[in-house]
Design an enzyme around this catalytic site. Structure first.
Site, short mmCIF file in Angstrom:
data_model
loop_
_atom_site.label_atom_id
_atom_site.label_comp_id
_atom_site.label_asym_id
_atom_site.label_seq_id
_atom_site.Cartn_x
_atom_site.Cartn_y
_atom_site.Cartn_z
N PHE A 129 0.82 -1.21 0.00
CA PHE A 129 0.00 0.00 0.00
C PHE A 129 0.85 1.27 0.00
O PHE A 129 0.40 2.33 -0.43
CB PHE A 129 -0.91 -0.01 1.23
CG PHE A 129 -2.00 1.04 1.20
CD1 PHE A 129 -2.93 1.08 0.16
CD2 PHE A 129 -2.11 1.98 2.22
CE1 PHE A 129 -3.93 2.04 0.13
CE2 PHE A 129 -3.12 2.94 2.20
CZ PHE A 129 -4.02 2.96 1.15
N PRO A 131 3.33 2.47 -1.91
CA PRO A 131 3.49 3.25 -3.15
C PRO A 131 2.29 4.15 -3.43
O PRO A 131 2.45 5.28 -3.91
CB PRO A 131 3.64 2.18 -4.23
CG PRO A 131 4.20 1.00 -3.51
CD PRO A 131 3.55 1.02 -2.16
N TYR A 132 1.09 3.67 -3.12
CA TYR A 132 -0.12 4.47 -3.32
C TYR A 132 -0.13 5.68 -2.39
O TYR A 132 -0.42 6.80 -2.82
CB TYR A 132 -1.35 3.59 -3.07
CG TYR A 132 -2.67 4.31 -3.14
CD1 TYR A 132 -3.22 4.69 -4.36
CD2 TYR A 132 -3.37 4.62 -1.98
CE1 TYR A 132 -4.43 5.36 -4.43
CE2 TYR A 132 -4.59 5.29 -2.03
CZ TYR A 132 -5.10 5.65 -3.26
OH TYR A 132 -6.31 6.32 -3.32
N VAL A 133 0.20 5.46 -1.12
CA VAL A 133 0.22 6.57 -0.16
C VAL A 133 1.29 7.59 -0.54
O VAL A 133 1.07 8.81 -0.46
CB VAL A 133 0.46 6.05 1.28
CG1 VAL A 133 0.43 7.22 2.28
CG2 VAL A 133 -0.58 5.02 1.67
N LYS A 136 0.02 9.67 -3.50
CA LYS A 136 -0.97 10.64 -3.06
C LYS A 136 -0.32 11.76 -2.23
O LYS A 136 -0.73 12.92 -2.33
CB LYS A 136 -2.07 9.94 -2.24
CG LYS A 136 -2.98 9.05 -3.05
CD LYS A 136 -3.80 9.84 -4.05
CE LYS A 136 -4.88 9.01 -4.72
NZ LYS A 136 -5.61 9.77 -5.76
#
Length: 217
Positions: A129, A131-133, A136
């Site tokens: 998770f 890389p997504y955070v 963003k």
């Protein structure tokens, strides 16, 4: 009539949002979608469409934004794609859309982010998770530094439950679920409420009407 470019319109939040906007007497939507086959859904709602891929260049996105008054970025690479798509859509796609808004002289920008994009959240995220955070986090930073009239919305765990019209919103709230339908309503009310400019807030399910929650941020 305020025209809103909805980037990621074919997503679940995007579809709810375009429907809400098209029912409004003061707003109208332009749906930015990737494929021509997706257009009929929005045309039936009376919305304009623009066929643009977020992997296209800034000029292509700016062309879609040239006649609008506000941009909503609600696109996402989705949970089943690799890190490459996360970077290309959630980070680079967001940054290009911000820059395209500048090129098109659109000042109002609403970003749908992740619930927590702080440095602490990155450090505490799982390896899958993170890389997504991170994506963003930097997209949010870029928007804060853009000089646009921005609002950043940080929704909790998104569900497909029916919206209730009630939420809990604040700079920091306890992590919880929230229906996508309610997030669409939050975006809609945010677009109509200029006091949300320059603000960012977390949103989860709650007991307070959406409009009232935004007014007391």
């Amino acid at each position: 009539m305020v025209k809103v470019l909805v980037v990621g319109a074919n997503g679940q939040i995007g579809k709810h949002l375009v429907s809400l906007i098209q029912e409004s007497e003061s707003l109208t939507a332009k749906a930015m979608i990737r494929e021509q086959e997706q257009a009929s859904y929005f045309e039936k709602l009376g919305a304009e469409t623009a066929i643009v891929d977020l992997e296209d260049d800034i000029d292509a996105i700016a062309k879609a934004a040239k006649d609008v008054d506000a941009v909503v970025f609600t696109a996402g690479s989705g949970p089943h794609t690799g890190k490459d798509k996360t970077i290309m859509v959630d980070l680079d796609g967001a940054v290009k859309t911000i820059e395209a808004a500048k090129v098109a002289n659109v000042k109002r920008f609403v970003m749908i982010s992740s619930f927590d994009t702080t440095r602490e959240a990155i450090q505490g995220a799982s390896s899958s998770f993170a890389p997504y955070v991170i994506a963003k986090h930097y997209a949010d930073e870029w928007l804060r530094d853009s000089e646009l009239d921005y609002t950043i919305i940080h929704p909790g765990l998104l569900t497909n439950d029916n919206g209730t019209g009630n939420i809990r919103a604040g700079e920091k709230v306890e992590r919880d679920e929230v229906p996508r339908e309610d997030i669409a309503q939050v975006i809609y009310e945010t677009l109509k409420d200029e006091t949300t400019i320059g603000k960012e807030f977390q949103v989860v399910k709650g007991t307070k009407p959406i409009k009232d929650s935004l007014e007391t941020l």
